[in-house]
Design an enzyme around this catalytic site. Structure first.
Site, PDB file in Angstrom:
ATOM      1  N   HIS A   1       2.811   4.669  -0.513  1.00  0.00           N
ATOM      2  CA  HIS A   1       2.388   6.053  -0.719  1.00  0.00           C
ATOM      3  C   HIS A   1       3.632   6.937  -0.802  1.00  0.00           C
ATOM      4  CE1 HIS A   1       3.313   6.332   3.506  1.00  0.00           C
ATOM      5  NE2 HIS A   1       2.364   5.466   3.819  1.00  0.00           N
TER       6      HIS A   1
ATOM      7  N   GLY B   1       5.150   8.648   1.264  1.00  0.00           N
ATOM      8  CA  GLY B   1       6.103   8.441   2.368  1.00  0.00           C
ATOM      9  C   GLY B   1       7.072   7.322   2.020  1.00  0.00           C
ATOM     10  N   HIS B   2       6.541   6.224   1.466  1.00  0.00           N
ATOM     11  CA  HIS B   2       7.420   5.124   1.047  1.00  0.00           C
ATOM     12  C   HIS B   2       8.328   5.581  -0.086  1.00  0.00           C
ATOM     13  CE1 HIS B   2       3.964   2.695   2.722  1.00  0.00           C
ATOM     14  NE2 HIS B   2       4.988   2.150   3.340  1.00  0.00           N
TER      15      HIS B   2
ATOM     16  N   LEU C   1       1.520  10.970   6.351  1.00  0.00           N
ATOM     17  CA  LEU C   1       1.084   9.927   5.423  1.00  0.00           C
ATOM     18  C   LEU C   1       1.140   8.570   6.107  1.00  0.00           C
ATOM     19  CD1 LEU C   1       2.576  10.850   1.948  1.00  0.00           C
ATOM     20  CD2 LEU C   1       0.537  11.667   3.094  1.00  0.00           C
ATOM     21  N   SER C   2       0.109   7.766   5.858  1.00  0.00           N
ATOM     22  CA  SER C   2       0.039   6.423   6.436  1.00  0.00           C
ATOM     23  C   SER C   2      -0.842   5.582   5.532  1.00  0.00           C
ATOM     24  CB  SER C   2      -0.594   6.516   7.830  1.00  0.00           C
ATOM     25  OG  SER C   2      -1.078   5.236   8.220  1.00  0.00           O
TER      26      SER C   2
ATOM     27  N   ALA D   1       0.857  -1.196   0.000  1.00  0.00           N
ATOM     28  CA  ALA D   1       0.000   0.000   0.000  1.00  0.00           C
ATOM     29  C   ALA D   1       0.891   1.243   0.000  1.00  0.00           C
ATOM     30  CB  ALA D   1      -0.959  -0.009   1.191  1.00  0.00           C
TER      31      ALA D   1
ATOM     32  N   LYS E   1       8.073   8.238  11.094  1.00  0.00           N
ATOM     33  CA  LYS E   1       6.653   8.219  11.471  1.00  0.00           C
ATOM     34  C   LYS E   1       6.393   7.130  12.522  1.00  0.00           C
ATOM     35  CE  LYS E   1       2.070   7.834  10.583  1.00  0.00           C
ATOM     36  NZ  LYS E   1       2.007   6.406  10.707  1.00  0.00           N
ATOM     37  N   ASP E   2       7.014   5.963  12.330  1.00  0.00           N
ATOM     38  CA  ASP E   2       6.910   4.878  13.319  1.00  0.00           C
ATOM     39  C   ASP E   2       8.157   4.962  14.210  1.00  0.00           C
ATOM     40  OD1 ASP E   2       4.473   3.660  12.290  1.00  0.00           O
ATOM     41  OD2 ASP E   2       5.692   3.195  10.544  1.00  0.00           O
TER      42      ASP E   2
HETATM   43  O1  PAF Z   1       6.525  -0.353   9.200  1.00  0.00           O
HETATM   44  C1  PAF Z   1       6.060  -1.343   8.595  1.00  0.00           C
HETATM   45  O2  PAF Z   1       5.468  -1.255   7.521  1.00  0.00           O
HETATM   46  C2  PAF Z   1       6.217  -2.733   9.227  1.00  0.00           C
HETATM   47  O3  PAF Z   1       6.140  -2.676  10.614  1.00  0.00           O
HETATM   48  C3  PAF Z   1       7.505  -3.457   8.777  1.00  0.00           C
HETATM   49  C4  PAF Z   1       8.749  -2.722   9.234  1.00  0.00           C
HETATM   50  C5  PAF Z   1       7.508  -3.608   7.259  1.00  0.00           C
HETATM   51  C6  PAF Z   1       7.543  -4.860   9.390  1.00  0.00           C
HETATM   52  O4  PAF Z   1       6.453  -5.619   8.990  1.00  0.00           O
END
Ligand code: PAF
Length: 280
Positions: free
Chosen positions: A32, A34-35, A183-184, A30, A148-149
């Site tokens: 976005h 951010g990725h 973004l998430s 998924a 973000k995480d």
């Molecule tokens: O941040 C994420 O999308 C997930 O926690 C990760 C690091 C891909 C592990 O499943």
């Protein structure tokens, strides 16, 4: 050309053929903007970029959104192709866990039971276990994780250091919509009304930053953030000010303001760097 691999065997062969530095971006798909920022950061630092796309069942609680988590592999591959990704590893659950759910899992320690871990017991056991497995399978020089995480990033850094994993962990700043929403992949669950309510999270963080810039102390920064979290449509889970390692105790100097809230059935998180006056 982007090669798409679904088995460990295919990945091992393709990884073996890569020479030079390898950067990995681990995702649950998924993808976005951010990725895409993570992919660009990886592209800049590494000769080759590997992306993993795997919705990891281990990190979802029984009442969480594993089944309805968005799965958009074709669109994800298109983004990876445009970003010049070399390899995409998109395994099935049985490919990743051929013997069923692993009996041995990484223990994230006390930080794993705090903040996100309080609402999501077992979440970081699942995250660190899959991250370590993916590091073993992709053998990268560098691995890129979004700020973000922030708790995940902190625990991955700690795991790599504690367990002597030979990979540099690179944190990449959060990407926001023009109105501040971080973004998430889960933003796509929000209705228009919920999306408006979700702005309360970034508003709280902005108020905290502004208070710190005025020279307020930790208590006043937190109070300003609480006042700004003002939406009947959002229910606060936590709003905390910690040091940059998320260690408990009094803070001064560089710090982190973190928030989690429910908007309808969706749980959102966000965080920001705060610069407090040093403690006397
Ligand atoms: O941040 C994420 O999308 C997930 O926690 C990760 C690091 C891909 C592990 O499943």
């Amino acid at each position: 050309m982007t090669e798409v691999l679904h088995t460990r065997k295919e990945l091992a062969a393709a990884r073996e053929a890569l020479t030079g530095t390898v950067g990995v971006v681990m995702t649950m798909g998924a993808l976005h903007d951010g990725h895409e920022t993570l992919l660009r950061a990886a592209r800049e630092r590494a000769d080759h970029v590997v992306v993993t796309v795997f919705v990891n069942p281990l990190q979802f609680g029984p009442n969480e959104d594993f089944d309805r988590y968005p799965r958009t592999l074709d669109a994800d591959l298109e983004i990876c192709r445009r970003a010049g990704v070399d390899l995409v590893f998109a395994p099935s659950v049985t490919e990743m866990y051929p013997a069923g759910q692993p009996v041995v899992r990484l223990d994230p320690g006390p930080l794993g039971a705090d903040l996100e871990g309080l609402s999501r017991p077992g979440f970081f056991h699942g995250v660190l276990t899959v991250v370590l497995k993916l590091l073993q399978l992709t053998r990268p020089d560098l691995a890129f994780f979004g700020e973000k995480d922030y708790q995940q990033l902190t625990l991955v850094r700690r795991m790599v250091s504690d367990l002597d994993v030979p990979t540099e962990i690179v944190g990449v700043p959060t990407v926001r919509e023009p109105d501040g929403l971080a973004l998430s992949s889960r933003n796509r669950y929000l209705s228009a009304e919920e999306r408006r309510a979700a702005l309360s999270l970034s508003a709280a963080l902005r108020a905290g930053v502004a208070a710190a810039e005025r020279g307020d102390d930790a208590g006043a920064v937190l109070a300003a953030a609480h006042r700004a979290f003002d939406s009947p449509g959002a229910r606060l889970d936590y709003l905390v000010l910690t040091d940059t390692d998320l260690e408990p105790g009094p803070v001064g100097g560089p710090a982190r303001l973190l928030i989690a809230a429910w908007v309808g059935a969706t749980r959102l998180i966000d965080n920001v760097a705060i610069h407090l006056a040093p403690r006397p």
